[in-house]
Design a protein around this motif. Sequence first.
Motif, mmCIF file in Angstrom:
data_model
loop_
_atom_site.group_PDB
_atom_site.id
_atom_site.type_symbol
_atom_site.label_atom_id
_atom_site.label_comp_id
_atom_site.label_asym_id
_atom_site.label_seq_id
_atom_site.Cartn_x
_atom_site.Cartn_y
_atom_site.Cartn_z
ATOM 1 N N GLY A 55 -20.990 8.761 31.710
ATOM 2 C CA GLY A 55 -21.360 6.714 31.778
ATOM 3 C C GLY A 55 -22.360 7.370 31.048
ATOM 4 N N GLN A 56 -23.625 7.692 31.836
ATOM 5 C CA GLN A 56 -24.977 6.670 32.144
ATOM 6 C C GLN A 56 -25.345 7.095 30.805
ATOM 7 O OE1 GLN A 56 -27.001 9.613 35.912
ATOM 8 N NE2 GLN A 56 -28.010 8.002 35.133
ATOM 9 N N LEU A 57 -26.632 5.922 30.468
ATOM 10 C CA LEU A 57 -27.015 5.871 29.465
ATOM 11 C C LEU A 57 -28.073 5.804 29.509
ATOM 12 C CD1 LEU A 57 -24.787 2.941 27.987
ATOM 13 C CD2 LEU A 57 -24.261 4.843 26.772
ATOM 14 N N PRO A 58 -29.414 6.031 28.189
ATOM 15 C CA PRO A 58 -30.596 6.194 28.715
ATOM 16 C C PRO A 58 -31.589 4.826 28.519
ATOM 17 C CG PRO A 58 -29.677 7.426 25.972
ATOM 18 C CD PRO A 58 -28.451 6.979 26.715
ATOM 19 N N ASP A 59 -32.162 4.722 29.510
ATOM 20 C CA ASP A 59 -33.062 3.620 29.380
ATOM 21 C C ASP A 59 -34.051 2.996 28.155
ATOM 22 O OD1 ASP A 59 -33.886 0.997 30.369
ATOM 23 O OD2 ASP A 59 -35.489 1.996 31.638
ATOM 24 N N ILE B 99 -29.638 0.697 21.825
ATOM 25 C CA ILE B 99 -28.731 1.614 21.834
ATOM 26 C C ILE B 99 -27.987 1.592 20.242
ATOM 27 C CG2 ILE B 99 -27.016 3.447 22.870
ATOM 28 C CD1 ILE B 99 -28.837 3.145 25.039
ATOM 29 N N VAL B 100 -27.983 1.770 19.176
ATOM 30 C CA VAL B 100 -27.078 1.966 18.635
ATOM 31 C C VAL B 100 -26.051 2.660 17.791
ATOM 32 C CG1 VAL B 100 -27.012 0.833 16.185
ATOM 33 C CG2 VAL B 100 -28.873 0.366 16.904
ATOM 34 N N HIS B 101 -24.806 2.290 18.712
ATOM 35 C CA HIS B 101 -23.337 3.448 18.393
ATOM 36 C C HIS B 101 -22.644 2.803 18.467
ATOM 37 C CE1 HIS B 101 -21.135 6.584 20.666
ATOM 38 N NE2 HIS B 101 -22.995 7.579 20.510
ATOM 39 N N PRO B 102 -21.143 3.552 17.450
ATOM 40 C CA PRO B 102 -19.949 3.031 17.819
ATOM 41 C C PRO B 102 -19.467 3.444 18.532
ATOM 42 C CG PRO B 102 -20.466 5.168 16.086
ATOM 43 C CD PRO B 102 -21.553 4.767 17.185
ATOM 44 N N SER B 103 -19.295 3.817 19.313
ATOM 45 C CA SER B 103 -18.437 3.792 20.820
ATOM 46 C C SER B 103 -18.877 3.739 21.865
ATOM 47 C CB SER B 103 -17.535 4.985 20.611
ATOM 48 O OG SER B 103 -18.323 6.236 20.999
ATOM 49 N N LEU B 104 -19.694 2.893 21.962
ATOM 50 C CA LEU B 104 -20.191 2.848 23.271
ATOM 51 C C LEU B 104 -19.447 2.205 24.812
ATOM 52 C CD1 LEU B 104 -23.900 1.041 23.586
ATOM 53 C CD2 LEU B 104 -22.981 3.644 23.713
ATOM 54 N N PRO B 105 -18.720 3.045 26.004
ATOM 55 C CA PRO B 105 -17.956 2.911 26.381
ATOM 56 C C PRO B 105 -17.341 0.723 27.083
ATOM 57 C CG PRO B 105 -18.839 4.094 27.417
ATOM 58 C CD PRO B 105 -19.589 4.178 26.621
ATOM 59 N N GLY B 106 -17.140 0.362 26.208
ATOM 60 C CA GLY B 106 -16.847 -1.297 26.012
ATOM 61 C C GLY B 106 -17.535 -2.249 25.510
ATOM 62 N N GLN B 107 -18.535 -1.481 24.647
ATOM 63 C CA GLN B 107 -18.570 -2.017 23.498
ATOM 64 C C GLN B 107 -18.328 -1.604 22.215
ATOM 65 O OE1 GLN B 107 -22.710 -3.965 23.893
ATOM 66 N NE2 GLN B 107 -22.936 -1.704 25.466
#
Length: 573
Positions: free
Chosen positions: A168-172, A176-184
């Motif tokens: 679940g770690q995301l880059p700092d 971040i533009v992404h269609p399926s970020l967890p929770g978003q």
Amino acid sequence: MKGLTKRWQTPPAAPAEGNLRHRILSARGLIQKEEIQAFLGPDLKAVTESAPLAGMDQAADVILATLEAKQPLVIYGDYDVDGITATAILWHVFHGIDPEASVSSYVPHRLEEGYGLNAEAVRALADEGAATIVTVDCGVTALEEAALARELGVQMIITDHHRVRDDGQLPDAAAIVHPSLPGQEHDFVDLAGAGVAWKLALHVARRSCGRDEVTPKLRQILMNGLSLAAMGTIADVVPLRGENRAIAYFGLRHMANCDNVGLKALLAASGSRSANDAEVVGFRLGPRLNASGRMGHAASAIELFTTADAARSRELASELSKLNTSRQEVERGILEQAREAAKASGMTEPGSHAIVLRHPDWHPGVVGIVCSRLVEEFGRPTILMQDDGEVCRGSGRSIAGYSMHEALWHCEDHLLTFGGHDFAAGMKLSSSQFDQFAEAMVAHATANIPAENLMPQLNIDAEATRPEINMTMVKSLADLKPFGRSNPAPRVLLRDMKIVSAKPFGKQNNHLRLQLESPERGGTYLNAIWWGKASLGKSATNRRVDVVGKPEIDDYRKTEHLVIEDMAWLEVQ
Ligand SMILES: [Mn+2]
């Protein structure tokens, strides 16, 4: 049900009411009138009026500030069609917003750098003065590279559609533009990298205009970009439903009017005037673009789509065609060697449910395509590698129901690096480990793939009768286009047909042309062809069969016909 070459998956129980097209749509889950209408008549608003993707506002802030300050912005792409088109989309829109802006692109070398953001490239771009890096089609797992960019004072914007890390770690990153970020999650999560890039391009263009209605110039650039996005979407084999269907549908329709000189040159070089069919992207345009990354450098494909010089674009398009021709030659050579080696190794025999081979001369940029052919031919997951004496590098392709990625996890002790997903993966291992690796893979596949699954599956939409395969019906099935993943060309089953004639045809006489009579034994015969099946020849005549195929229009004879994919004998002779 079992055919001669495939396992048949017939539509679930009770056949729906209505005509053949209706039954096909219903088998695909399109039942309500509104759903059917929305599917048959896509609306681009599905893409332009849906909620923005996560991170889009922050991304637009950084991009517009960078453009305004005339600071260098680099689009960091990928070497496949999705990454190439995504790069070109953003390049054009950023230049459209400010023709003087310092916008350039970077795409890693497929064989030397590999996929994704790499630290060396980030460092080099920072040294050259990049203020902002915008990734497309990659980066969502690049924690270290994003941290490095921050350390070097580069603003990093990541746009991607690949799965986020398991932890679940995301880059700092700045955004971040992404269609399926967890929770978003976006309403539609299956966008390709080019789809994500196009939606960001639209958002930035609107923000730059201060309203939703962009300038005519930006509108034209965005429409041209939509044709590129359609190519990326089709080539990346994402499901052609929802927003992807709208992107593919309108992007293909616009292609004939697209004034991107590179796309025009590519269409001309591939002998196509437009690309109203997804097949043109899959079989003609896509392979030429991919050939740049496989056999040369994908930077030339990006230049093709970003140059304004028509002469240069023709030169690049012809270069890509040549690379593609040599890719085909290399592919043929590997295929022959690998097929023989697979048989000789015993890996195609019962009791061995995977093929794992290496060779010093196999081009690592091409082995993946050959894997797909062997998977088709032998129905087994296949891994092919180049062995340079120290390291083996290669790719694998799998069958439905067996995850290549999970299998590699199981064998990770023998591997240096690997990555990918269920159907396709890439890997590197030390040559001394090859034998143990091959043994472990074959053992794992044999233990986990039931023998009956080695026969590929054929999904059938609906049963049809002879009179239903007529010109009016076949033409109306074209409304389901563009075909692709999750929306394949309709496939029907005709029961108890009699083969009246079966004759070889084609340049090498290797295809079969048939005439089929319906069970009522009346009416006109149904014309049919079966690619590559001449060997069945005369022995098929007069036999009764269940037959599965795609109803199509025979362009040459101007009649309906069935393109056969499999059949089953109804009686033993
Ligand atoms: Mn992609």
